[in-house]
Scaffold this motif. Structure first.
Motif, PDB file in Angstrom:
ATOM      1  N   GLY A  18      11.710 -14.413   8.146  1.00 29.04           N
ATOM      2  CA  GLY A  18      10.827 -13.426   7.529  1.00 29.04           C
ATOM      3  C   GLY A  18      11.483 -12.057   7.489  1.00 29.04           C
ATOM      4  N   GLN A  19      12.219 -11.741   8.555  1.00 26.47           N
ATOM      5  CA  GLN A  19      12.926 -10.469   8.631  1.00 26.47           C
ATOM      6  C   GLN A  19      13.955 -10.360   7.525  1.00 26.47           C
ATOM      7  N   GLN A  20      14.665 -11.485   7.345  1.00 20.34           N
ATOM      8  CA  GLN A  20      15.696 -11.522   6.326  1.00 20.34           C
ATOM      9  C   GLN A  20      15.085 -11.234   4.954  1.00 20.34           C
ATOM     10  N   GLU A  21      13.935 -11.885   4.678  1.00 20.27           N
ATOM     11  CA  GLU A  21      13.265 -11.668   3.400  1.00 20.27           C
ATOM     12  C   GLU A  21      12.816 -10.225   3.248  1.00 20.27           C
ATOM     13  N   LEU A  22      12.283  -9.686   4.360  1.00 18.14           N
ATOM     14  CA  LEU A  22      11.792  -8.313   4.326  1.00 18.14           C
ATOM     15  C   LEU A  22      12.933  -7.341   4.044  1.00 18.14           C
ATOM     16  N   TYR A  23      14.059  -7.551   4.704  1.00 20.07           N
ATOM     17  CA  TYR A  23      15.191  -6.651   4.505  1.00 20.07           C
ATOM     18  C   TYR A  23      15.731  -6.728   3.086  1.00 20.07           C
ATOM     19  N   ARG A  24      15.730  -7.943   2.540  1.00 20.82           N
ATOM     20  CA  ARG A  24      16.159  -8.104   1.161  1.00 20.82           C
ATOM     21  C   ARG A  24      15.226  -7.350   0.227  1.00 20.82           C
ATOM     22  N   LEU A  25      13.937  -7.510   0.521  1.00 21.70           N
ATOM     23  CA  LEU A  25      12.909  -6.853  -0.278  1.00 21.70           C
ATOM     24  C   LEU A  25      13.094  -5.332  -0.232  1.00 21.70           C
ATOM     25  N   LEU A  26      13.336  -4.814   0.969  1.00 23.69           N
ATOM     26  CA  LEU A  26      13.501  -3.361   1.121  1.00 23.69           C
ATOM     27  C   LEU A  26      14.723  -2.867   0.352  1.00 23.69           C
ATOM     28  N   ALA A  27      15.793  -3.657   0.418  1.00 24.66           N
ATOM     29  CA  ALA A  27      17.000  -3.261  -0.309  1.00 24.66           C
ATOM     30  C   ALA A  27      16.720  -3.221  -1.807  1.00 24.66           C
ATOM     31  N   ASP A  28      15.992  -4.236  -2.300  1.00 30.31           N
ATOM     32  CA  ASP A  28      15.620  -4.255  -3.728  1.00 30.31           C
ATOM     33  C   ASP A  28      14.767  -3.049  -4.090  1.00 30.31           C
ATOM     34  N   ILE A  29      13.811  -2.745  -3.217  1.00 28.24           N
ATOM     35  CA  ILE A  29      12.913  -1.620  -3.467  1.00 28.24           C
ATOM     36  C   ILE A  29      13.712  -0.327  -3.585  1.00 28.24           C
ATOM     37  N   ARG A  30      14.678  -0.170  -2.672  1.00 27.55           N
ATOM     38  CA  ARG A  30      15.492   1.039  -2.724  1.00 27.55           C
ATOM     39  C   ARG A  30      16.273   1.084  -4.037  1.00 27.55           C
ATOM     40  N   ASP A  31      16.871  -0.059  -4.410  1.00 25.47           N
ATOM     41  CA  ASP A  31      17.684  -0.065  -5.624  1.00 25.47           C
ATOM     42  C   ASP A  31      16.847   0.200  -6.867  1.00 25.47           C
ATOM     43  N   GLU A  32      15.651  -0.435  -6.909  1.00 27.92           N
ATOM     44  CA  GLU A  32      14.828  -0.304  -8.105  1.00 27.92           C
ATOM     45  C   GLU A  32      14.131   1.040  -8.197  1.00 27.92           C
ATOM     46  N   ARG A  33      13.586   1.492  -7.082  1.00 29.26           N
ATOM     47  CA  ARG A  33      12.762   2.700  -7.118  1.00 29.26           C
ATOM     48  C   ARG A  33      13.510   3.945  -6.684  1.00 29.26           C
TER      49      ARG A  33
ATOM     50  N   ARG B 102       0.835  -1.207   0.000  1.00 33.07           N
ATOM     51  CA  ARG B 102       0.000   0.000   0.000  1.00 33.07           C
ATOM     52  C   ARG B 102       0.868   1.254   0.000  1.00 33.07           C
ATOM     53  N   ALA B 103       1.936   1.223   0.802  1.00 35.62           N
ATOM     54  CA  ALA B 103       2.838   2.373   0.837  1.00 35.62           C
ATOM     55  C   ALA B 103       3.511   2.551  -0.527  1.00 35.62           C
ATOM     56  N   LEU B 104       3.896   1.425  -1.169  1.00 38.35           N
ATOM     57  CA  LEU B 104       4.603   1.503  -2.447  1.00 38.35           C
ATOM     58  C   LEU B 104       3.706   2.008  -3.572  1.00 38.35           C
ATOM     59  N   LEU B 105       2.404   1.716  -3.467  1.00 37.40           N
ATOM     60  CA  LEU B 105       1.464   2.125  -4.510  1.00 37.40           C
ATOM     61  C   LEU B 105       1.381   3.635  -4.642  1.00 37.40           C
ATOM     62  N   ARG B 106       1.855   4.347  -3.646  1.00 39.14           N
ATOM     63  CA  ARG B 106       1.851   5.807  -3.740  1.00 39.14           C
ATOM     64  C   ARG B 106       3.072   6.341  -4.485  1.00 39.14           C
ATOM     65  N   ASN B 107       3.889   5.416  -5.033  1.00 39.40           N
ATOM     66  CA  ASN B 107       5.139   5.803  -5.688  1.00 39.40           C
ATOM     67  C   ASN B 107       5.944   6.760  -4.824  1.00 39.40           C
ATOM     68  N   PRO B 108       6.303   6.338  -3.632  1.00 39.37           N
ATOM     69  CA  PRO B 108       6.917   7.266  -2.685  1.00 39.37           C
ATOM     70  C   PRO B 108       8.375   7.560  -3.029  1.00 39.37           C
ATOM     71  N   SER B 109       8.815   8.750  -2.662  1.00 39.84           N
ATOM     72  CA  SER B 109      10.248   9.015  -2.710  1.00 39.84           C
ATOM     73  C   SER B 109      10.851   8.775  -1.328  1.00 39.84           C
ATOM     74  N   LEU B 110       9.979   8.557  -0.355  1.00 37.37           N
ATOM     75  CA  LEU B 110      10.423   8.187   0.988  1.00 37.37           C
ATOM     76  C   LEU B 110       9.453   7.169   1.576  1.00 37.37           C
ATOM     77  N   LEU B 111      10.017   6.064   2.033  1.00 34.19           N
ATOM     78  CA  LEU B 111       9.219   5.044   2.710  1.00 34.19           C
ATOM     79  C   LEU B 111       9.484   5.186   4.207  1.00 34.19           C
ATOM     80  N   VAL B 112       8.428   5.337   4.995  1.00 38.31           N
ATOM     81  CA  VAL B 112       8.608   5.422   6.439  1.00 38.31           C
ATOM     82  C   VAL B 112       7.995   4.166   7.057  1.00 38.31           C
ATOM     83  N   LEU B 113       8.822   3.394   7.743  1.00 33.24           N
ATOM     84  CA  LEU B 113       8.362   2.108   8.265  1.00 33.24           C
ATOM     85  C   LEU B 113       8.538   2.062   9.775  1.00 33.24           C
ATOM     86  N   ASP B 114       7.459   1.807  10.486  1.00 32.70           N
ATOM     87  CA  ASP B 114       7.531   1.737  11.941  1.00 32.70           C
ATOM     88  C   ASP B 114       7.630   0.272  12.366  1.00 32.70           C
ATOM     89  N   GLU B 115       8.804  -0.120  12.765  1.00 29.71           N
ATOM     90  CA  GLU B 115       9.069  -1.497  13.187  1.00 29.71           C
ATOM     91  C   GLU B 115       8.487  -2.524  12.219  1.00 29.71           C
TER      92      GLU B 115
END
Lengths: 272, 264
Positions: A169-184, A147-160
């Motif tokens: 699951g954390q490992q997957e999430l962190y990988r995902l976040l790193a990919d998101i940063r690299d791609e977007r 939902r946060a990504l659908l706004r095409n954000p230039s900043l993602l704010v994530l609370d815990e």
């Protein structure tokens, strides 16, 4: 005495910071929550905020989001900043019939293909038509991220974002976040529930205890005396590491998949 | 016979059509006591209207809207819990209303009519202003629908996504206040909340989207009005309570037959 204090230049970035906090303090009902916080977030940078309970981590996020006004100091954001926010938890009452798809479209972006694509980006395609009350905690987390990504954000704010998610699951999430940063190329500001483990790809760590104890790269923070002083003793005493040797892994549906003996590599074949 | 109740029937149908979507939010947000508080304060409105020699309905609308605004302002403070606050305002306004009525000499108030509705007192003229109110409330509800759903899900997320949280909430409460004022005519102050929460509750098990639930709630409410009035004519039972009982009956049926596999 010099007429002005020149601010030391730290490898001047090509673009202006997207968020800057200048000497921000916050007190609510006479209780001081944050003191003299200075923070700079560059485009496409990952900043992790750590700190003990009651350190004011969530308050800091709320100041960045504009939900709280600082009692003193200034918050500066770049003009074209689009924020995607992922709250810590979101309780949906059982009386509300709501599918994941509708939940995502409520964020404002009603384009079906984009919704489906974003959901698959966070590995949660299978939840699309499920009722939002009946998906797992980890799935919910990824749906919130979508939902946060659908706004095409230039900043993602994530609370815990990794709270209540197991280490894998954390490992997957962190990988995902790193990919998101690299791609977007979007910056990520997140609060970590864990003082000791932060995302490896984080560019900056800020250790907060109402004031900024220390900040810098993960290594620099880990060796900082103020960080160490937050604990009476090292964690090595209380925690041990158990190394799993699995010959299989699980898909998101929970199916067991045998791993190749050799680490999977793309060297010998190509994906279309 | 039908000519006598026709205006009441029209008002009832309009009322429940609009109450479906607005009431759904009461159910989703677990705030049924909020509706009760508005209804109690409506009695103060009647008293104020009489006291100032105005049309009682003007008093009702003015007071309920004011109480709605007051409540949303008061709920921001944290020292008294929201439900205690609602209780204080509900009973305070009711008591003040009753005292005011007793002070003004020469006024006889049909208290039973106010509490349980007086369908026979409804005129065709009433249907005009009720219809106008309902159309306005309906349009506003449509406009604030998505923002309101987002606020319901998480007000901070809504705020961060650029929704004017306080303003949308306020508009919703004013709509609710208008609806309570209309509803008092039909089922009375004691039972209006019932028409706000029972139809959406009945719709829950059949609906799979928020919009379906709102629409079904409207339909269930309208059927309850028709059933209740028919029963009232047939067996000479009081109309307001008969309408509410019909709604309860439909709700029970939804429990029995509306089982949805994914909702359990």
């Amino acid at each position: 005495m010099p007429a002005h204090n020149p601010v030391p230049e730290i490898s001047a970035p090509m673009t202006a910071p997207i968020v800057q906090l200048h000497d921000v303090s916050l007190s609510i009902k006479g209780q001081s929550l944050l003191n003299h916080i200075n923070m700079t977030l560059e485009p496409a940078q990952i900043l992790t905020v750590i700190g003990p309970n009651g350190a004011g981590k969530s308050s800091l996020l709320k100041i960045v989001l504009g939900l709280y006004k600082p009692t003193r100091g200034k918050r500066q954001i770049s003009k074209r900043l689009r924020i995607g926010y992922m709250p810590q938890r979101l309780q949906v009452d059982d009386s509300l019939p709501l599918t994941v798809k509708r939940f995502l479209s409520l964020g404002g972006n009603k384009n079906n293909t984009e919704i489906e694509k974003t959901l698959s980006d966070v590995n949660a395609s299978h939840t699309l038509s499920r009722s939002i009350q009946h998906i797992s905690g980890g799935e919910f987390q990824r749906v919130l991220l979508a939902r946060a990504l659908l706004r095409n954000p230039s900043l993602l704010v994530l609370d815990e974002p990794a709270q209540g998610v197991d280490l894998h699951g954390q490992q997957e999430l962190y990988r995902l976040l790193a990919d998101i940063r690299d791609e977007r190329q979007c910056a990520i500001l997140m609060v970590s529930h864990d003082l000791h483990f932060v995302m490896a790809r984080t560019d900056q760590v800020m250790c907060l205890n109402q004031h900024v104890c220390c900040s810098g790269t993960a290594d620099a923070v880990a060796n900082h005396p103020e960080y160490l002083a937050l604990f009476d003793q090292g964690i090595e005493k209380d925690f041990a590491v158990y190394t799993h040797h699995h010959d299989h892994h699980h898909t998101i549906h929970g199916d067991v998949v045998k791993d190749d003996i050799e680490p999977h590599s793309h060297a010998g074949h190509n994906h279309d | 016979m039908i000519e006598i109740i026709a205006p009441a029937l029209i008002i009832g149908l309009i009322l429940t059509a609009v109450a479906g979507p607005l009431g759904s939010f009461i159910v989703w947000g677990r705030m049924s006591y909020f509706g009760d508080t508005l209804a109690h304060s409506a009695l103060l409105g009647v008293a104020m209207g009489l006291f100032l020699s105005l049309d009682p309905m003007i008093g009702v609308i003015a007071v309920t809207v004011m109480v709605a605004i007051l409540l949303s302002a008061l709920q921001k403070q944290r020292s008294i819990s929201s439900d205690a606050l609602l209780g204080i305002v509900a009973h305070g306004t009711l008591a003040l209303g009753l005292v005011l009525v007793s002070l003004k000499e020469g006024i006889r108030v049909d208290l039973l009519g106010l509490l349980f509705g007086d369908l026979l007192a409804v005129t065709y003229q009433d249907t005009l202003w009720v219809g106008a109110c309902a159309v306005i409330v309906g349009i506003i509800t449509k406009v604030i629908w998505n923002p309101l759903l987002n606020i319901l899900l998480n007000s901070e997320l809504a705020h961060a996504e650029g929704i004017a949280v306080d303003r949308v909430r306020m508009i919703y409460m004013i709509c609710l206040a208008l609806l309570v004022a209309i509803g008092m005519k039909v089922v009375g102050a004691l039972l209006i909340t019932a028409l706000l929460i029972i139809p959406p509750a009945g719709a829950r098990r059949i609906a799979s989207t928020p919009e379906q639930m709102a629409l079904l709630a409207s339909i269930i409410g309208m059927v309850s009005i028709a059933l209740g009035m028919f029963a009232s004519l047939q067996w000479d039972t009081p109309a307001g309570p008969s309408i509410v009982l019909s709604a309860c009956l439909l709700f029970s049926l939804s429990l029995l037959f509306g089982q949805r596999s994914s909702s359990e």
